[in-house]
Design a protein around this motif. Structure first.
Motif, short mmCIF file in Angstrom:
data_model
loop_
_atom_site.label_atom_id
_atom_site.label_comp_id
_atom_site.label_asym_id
_atom_site.label_seq_id
_atom_site.Cartn_x
_atom_site.Cartn_y
_atom_site.Cartn_z
N ILE A 110 0.95 -0.91 0.14
CA ILE A 110 0.47 -0.23 0.06
C ILE A 110 1.03 1.28 0.09
O ILE A 110 1.57 1.07 1.19
CB ILE A 110 -1.02 -0.12 1.39
CG1 ILE A 110 -1.25 -1.10 1.03
CG2 ILE A 110 -1.35 1.39 0.94
CD1 ILE A 110 -2.74 -1.48 2.79
N ALA A 111 0.46 2.08 -0.82
CA ALA A 111 1.33 3.50 -1.21
C ALA A 111 0.96 4.35 -1.76
O ALA A 111 0.12 4.08 -2.79
CB ALA A 111 2.67 2.95 -1.63
N GLU A 112 0.42 5.75 -1.91
CA GLU A 112 0.80 6.83 -2.68
C GLU A 112 -1.61 6.38 -3.22
O GLU A 112 -1.36 6.66 -4.33
CB GLU A 112 0.85 6.55 -3.85
CG GLU A 112 2.38 7.18 -2.81
CD GLU A 112 3.60 7.15 -4.17
OE1 GLU A 112 3.51 5.60 -5.21
OE2 GLU A 112 4.76 7.08 -3.76
N GLY A 113 -2.28 6.20 -1.99
CA GLY A 113 -3.50 5.81 -2.47
C GLY A 113 -3.53 4.41 -3.29
O GLY A 113 -4.34 4.31 -3.87
N ARG A 114 -2.84 3.89 -3.83
CA ARG A 114 -2.62 2.31 -4.34
C ARG A 114 -2.49 1.75 -3.40
O ARG A 114 -2.09 0.73 -2.13
CB ARG A 114 -1.51 2.30 -5.70
CG ARG A 114 -1.98 3.36 -6.37
CD ARG A 114 -0.67 3.38 -7.60
NE ARG A 114 -0.41 4.27 -8.95
CZ ARG A 114 -0.49 5.33 -8.84
NH1 ARG A 114 0.09 5.99 -7.45
NH2 ARG A 114 -0.87 6.02 -9.65
N GLN A 115 -3.05 0.24 -3.86
CA GLN A 115 -3.21 -1.44 -3.29
C GLN A 115 -2.17 -2.58 -4.19
O GLN A 115 -3.10 -2.32 -5.67
CB GLN A 115 -4.38 -1.71 -2.35
CG GLN A 115 -4.35 -0.86 -1.02
CD GLN A 115 -5.79 -1.14 -1.00
OE1 GLN A 115 -6.31 -2.66 -0.31
NE2 GLN A 115 -6.53 -0.55 -0.89
N LYS A 116 -1.16 -3.32 -3.44
CA LYS A 116 -0.86 -4.35 -4.94
C LYS A 116 -0.79 -5.21 -4.14
O LYS A 116 0.27 -5.05 -3.02
CB LYS A 116 -0.22 -3.02 -6.07
CG LYS A 116 0.27 -4.26 -6.87
CD LYS A 116 1.68 -3.43 -7.93
CE LYS A 116 2.09 -4.67 -8.72
NZ LYS A 116 3.10 -4.25 -9.87
N VAL A 117 -1.12 -6.49 -4.73
CA VAL A 117 -0.94 -8.05 -4.10
C VAL A 117 0.85 -8.19 -5.36
O VAL A 117 1.07 -8.55 -6.05
CB VAL A 117 -1.76 -8.79 -4.70
CG1 VAL A 117 -1.13 -9.90 -4.20
CG2 VAL A 117 -3.09 -9.43 -3.88
N ILE A 118 1.74 -8.01 -4.17
CA ILE A 118 3.01 -8.76 -4.44
C ILE A 118 4.27 -9.77 -4.17
O ILE A 118 4.09 -10.28 -4.14
CB ILE A 118 4.16 -7.44 -3.55
CG1 ILE A 118 3.90 -7.35 -2.10
CG2 ILE A 118 3.87 -5.72 -4.16
CD1 ILE A 118 5.53 -6.25 -1.74
N ALA A 119 2.84 -10.58 -3.21
CA ALA A 119 2.86 -11.78 -2.68
C ALA A 119 1.84 -12.84 -2.61
O ALA A 119 0.98 -12.33 -2.17
CB ALA A 119 3.73 -12.14 -1.82
N THR A 120 2.20 -14.06 -3.52
CA THR A 120 1.28 -14.61 -3.23
C THR A 120 1.72 -16.37 -2.45
O THR A 120 2.49 -16.63 -3.28
CB THR A 120 0.41 -15.70 -3.98
OG1 THR A 120 0.84 -16.04 -5.49
CG2 THR A 120 -1.09 -14.53 -4.56
#
Length: 131
Positions: A110-120
């Motif tokens: 989570i950064a700068e209003g963005r969310q991204k899955v980076i590991a499963t």
């Protein structure tokens, strides 16, 4: 400005036991092998029996406080020379309370209003022999 959009999705498997601390680390690098810094990026992780399961076994974060109203029982931190290594630490007292079996986990950046899955992560927890 963070490099959240440069972080690739990593997928991997882990086997750990009910009688040990679960510690792991993984690095983020670009196609040339240069570190992708995690500076300014918050990390949250949850582990469940399945993605649809209501109950959460592990909640870890790089910040303090509850995540989704759930108390933390583990930690994530950015480290390494290039600030590109994620280190996971789940203490044995948490692991002892998790039934052996198969689980799924994901790490959300989570950064700068963005969310991204980076590991499963496909997690197998085995019953420890030494207890």
């Amino acid at each position: 400005m963070s490099r959240i959009l440069d972080l690739p999705l990593l997928s991997f498997s882990v086997e750990t036991g009910t009688n040990e601390d679960w510690t792991d680390a993984w690095a983020y690098v670009d196609v040339n092998g240069a570190p992708i810094s995690g500076a300014g990026i918050t990390l949250n992780m949850m582990m469940r029996a399945t993605a649809d399961a209501a109950s959460v076994q592990i909640v870890a974060s790089s910040v303090s406080g509850a995540i989704g109203g759930l108390p933390l029982n583990g930690a994530l931190v950015w480290g390494g020379t290039g600030m590109n290594v994620v280190a996971l630490a789940i203490p044995v007292d948490t692991m002892q309370r998790i039934p052996p079996g198969s689980y799924v986990a994901e790490v959300l950046a989570i950064a700068e209003g963005r969310q991204k899955v980076i590991a499963t992560i496909a997690v197998t927890i085995v019953r420890g022999v030494v207890r």
